[in-house]
Design a protein around this motif. Structure first.
Motif, PDB file in Angstrom:
ATOM      1  N   SER A 138     -35.450 -77.343 111.719  1.00 33.87           N
ATOM      2  CA  SER A 138     -34.732 -78.270 112.580  1.00 33.87           C
ATOM      3  C   SER A 138     -35.432 -79.610 112.562  1.00 33.87           C
ATOM      4  O   SER A 138     -36.590 -79.727 112.156  1.00 33.87           O
ATOM      5  N   SER A 193     -30.341 -66.239 115.005  1.00 33.83           N
ATOM      6  CA  SER A 193     -30.344 -66.187 113.539  1.00 33.83           C
ATOM      7  C   SER A 193     -31.329 -65.116 113.094  1.00 33.83           C
ATOM      8  O   SER A 193     -32.358 -64.906 113.758  1.00 33.83           O
ATOM      9  N   VAL A 231     -34.914 -65.931 117.007  1.00 36.23           N
ATOM     10  CA  VAL A 231     -35.007 -65.261 115.703  1.00 36.23           C
ATOM     11  C   VAL A 231     -34.877 -63.760 115.940  1.00 36.23           C
ATOM     12  O   VAL A 231     -35.693 -63.145 116.636  1.00 36.23           O
ATOM     13  N   LEU A 268     -34.961 -71.047 110.960  1.00 34.03           N
ATOM     14  CA  LEU A 268     -34.263 -72.144 110.314  1.00 34.03           C
ATOM     15  C   LEU A 268     -34.938 -73.452 110.708  1.00 34.03           C
ATOM     16  O   LEU A 268     -35.317 -73.653 111.853  1.00 34.03           O
ATOM     17  N   ARG A 307     -28.716 -78.390 113.627  1.00 27.16           N
ATOM     18  CA  ARG A 307     -29.482 -77.299 114.215  1.00 27.16           C
ATOM     19  C   ARG A 307     -30.217 -77.755 115.481  1.00 27.16           C
ATOM     20  O   ARG A 307     -30.255 -77.055 116.492  1.00 27.16           O
ATOM     21  N   ILE A 349     -27.863 -80.938 108.186  1.00 30.37           N
ATOM     22  CA  ILE A 349     -28.008 -79.534 108.579  1.00 30.37           C
ATOM     23  C   ILE A 349     -29.118 -79.372 109.620  1.00 30.37           C
ATOM     24  O   ILE A 349     -28.945 -78.713 110.654  1.00 30.37           O
ATOM     25  N   ARG A 350     -30.257 -79.991 109.357  1.00 27.86           N
ATOM     26  CA  ARG A 350     -31.362 -79.925 110.326  1.00 27.86           C
ATOM     27  C   ARG A 350     -30.989 -80.614 111.631  1.00 27.86           C
ATOM     28  O   ARG A 350     -31.347 -80.146 112.719  1.00 27.86           O
ATOM     29  N   ARG A 372     -33.298 -65.237 110.614  1.00 30.20           N
ATOM     30  CA  ARG A 372     -34.485 -65.836 109.984  1.00 30.20           C
ATOM     31  C   ARG A 372     -34.714 -67.219 110.592  1.00 30.20           C
ATOM     32  O   ARG A 372     -33.777 -67.860 111.077  1.00 30.20           O
TER      33      ARG A 372
END
Length: 498
Positions: free
Chosen positions: A89, A83, A173, A87, A116, A112-113, A85
């Protein structure tokens, strides 16, 4: 109708979706290009490393597919979590709580977390599976099934360790350089960081290597100082203690055998070699025993790898039963020849001591103790097993086909191949053949060295038909039989053993 930056909302939304579609298409093309170039480079390296190793096409194809599958799984694991950036988790406790709430129907929390976090876990598992497949691809053609699983599990563990480090350190990242910057300016800006990184890696490595290789080095001394009381009474005891009591395959154990080989072959420490032939003969017997033990183990292991067959089985059914054409045979033979360097030192040592005993053995301990016959028998048996590993015929020539002066008369063709028992007429691995050829050359040289010194005695014994009485020890025949060893020794006496 309201506008967004001077454009209608519908037109702005269509431009946004079109740009998003173009970006996803660009990412997809870049991903495919990366896979193609990675496959080309990896295939080139793999073929360069494996093309020289003879093997079946099916085994080579399976290894090649496993290698590429590991690369594909590794690349896919990186792409799924990458990714531009950082994110957020979920922590393990939040993930467990969300799973529990989802099971009882109370809502799953921050999905979402959680997704991830699950993606990170699956990526780590993917790295481990990729390591397992790479271990199978590299070692799958040279070892048996049980050891193959062990190498695969090692690859899995290293893959999981790399995955945890990759995720924990945030290497997923992506960082993008400034493409508008001129090339020379980018080089000038990056050279300082490159030097810092190089120093950061080199200085700890230099310090650690200095501590391990210099400060922790221990000097191995296998003889007392010359002129001391120990040198006058029993100078060989430190060396014998190192040979008999040190752990197998340790560096100290190997250095002791190397020191014994150098002392036996050279005249640097002649006083140490003279001490081997002391009056009781116990020191000489112990030295010969510790040198013959690795050669006996090599002979036994090669015999087991060749199907545990003895060279005196002559019928066709025994040859068929004792010639398994499985891949595990090469693995057993390769494992048996892993310590061929130690075996070469032992063969050279016993040959040098036997030849030196002809002049330096004032008390005759080598001949009286029967060590000479044990040495010759062990060297001949080991040579027969190594030649059988190379596919050379080791069967003794029938006596009724032998003429005067050991002339071989022409024999009728029986229509069958008279291969050595346990020897296969097929191409083996390069590493196995190279080690076996080296071992065979050392054994032949050692036997010729002994024969050259005791040639007159052996010829007299051969004419009197008592060669096997004085030079063959039946207790040391681990491969072949007495008749085979006697005929092999006669070839050395005729200087026709190749």
């Amino acid at each position: 109708m309201e506008t967004v930056q001077g454009k209608p909302p519908l037109e702005a939304w269509m431009e946004f979706k079109s740009e998003e579609l173009m970006n996803s298409e660009t990412v997809k093309n870049r991903w495919l290009g990366f896979l193609i170039w990675q496959s080309i480079s990896a295939t080139s390296v793999y073929l360069l490393l494996r093309i020289s190793t003879p093997d079946s096409l099916f085994s080579l194809l399976l290894s090649f597919l496993a290698f590429h599958l590991s690369l594909l799984l590794f690349s896919f694991s990186i792409s799924t979590i990458s990714s531009p950036r950082p994110l957020p988790s979920s922590s393990p406790s939040d993930l467990a709580l969300g799973l529990f709430r989802a099971l009882i129907g109370a809502g799953g929390g921050d999905r979402i977390r959680s997704r991830r976090t699950v993606g990170f876990v699956l990526a780590v598992v993917g790295f481990g599976v990729s390591g397992f497949l790479s271990g199978v691809a590299v070692f799958g053609r040279t070892i048996d099934g049980l050891r193959l699983v062990g190498f695969g599990l090692r690859g899995f563990v290293f893959g999981v360790i790399f995955g945890v480090y990759y995720v924990y350190m945030g290497r997923w990242v992506l960082s993008f350089p400034i493409v508008q910057r001129p090339l020379f300016y980018s080089f000038k800006m990056g050279i300082s960081s490159s030097l810092k990184q190089a120093l950061r890696l080199c200085i700890p490595a230099y310090v650690l290597s200095t501590l391990v290789l210099v400060l922790q080095t221990r000097r191995c001394i296998f003889a007392p100082p010359q002129g001391s009381a120990a040198a006058e009474t029993n100078p060989s005891e430190p060396l014998l203690a190192a040979l008999e009591q040190s752990s197998q395959r340790s560096l100290f154990h190997y250095l002791a055998y190397l020191d014994l080989c150098l002392v036996s072959e050279s005249n640097v420490d002649s006083w140490r070699r003279a001490a081997f032939f002391e009056e009781s003969g116990e020191t000489y017997r112990r030295i010969v025993s510790v040198c013959l033990r690795p050669l006996e183990e090599l002979t036994s292991n090669l015999g087991d790898g060749l199907g545990n067959c003895s060279a005196d089985k002559e019928d066709l059914l025994s040859r068929q039963l004792c010639s398994p054409m499985d891949i595990s045979m090469d693995a057993k033979l390769q494992e048996a020849l892993n310590d061929f360097q130690l075996c070469t030192w032992c063969a050279r040592t016993v040959a040098a001591l036997t030849t030196c005993s002809h002049i330096e053995d004032r008390f005759g301990v080598a001949q009286i103790s029967g060590c000479n016959a044990s040495v010759i028998s062990t060297l001949l048996s080991c040579l027969l097993s190594v030649e059988a590993c190379l596919g050379k015929k080791t069967n003794p020539q029938p006596t009724h086909f032998m003429g005067p002066a050991s002339i071989r008369w022409a024999t009728a063709n029986t229509g069958r191949k008279d291969w050595a028992v346990g020897a296969m007429p097929r191409k083996r691995g390069v590493a196995l053949q190279s080690r076996a050829y080296v071992m065979a050359d050392v054994l032949r040289t050692s036997i010729y060295e002994i024969v050259g010194v005791f040639y007159d005695e052996m010829q007299a014994n051969a004419k009197a038909s008592v060669l096997e009485k004085y030079w063959i020890d039946n207790g040391k025949i681990l491969y072949g039989n007495q008749e085979t060893l006697v005929q092999k020794l006669r070839l050395f006496l005729d200087f026709r053993a190749t």
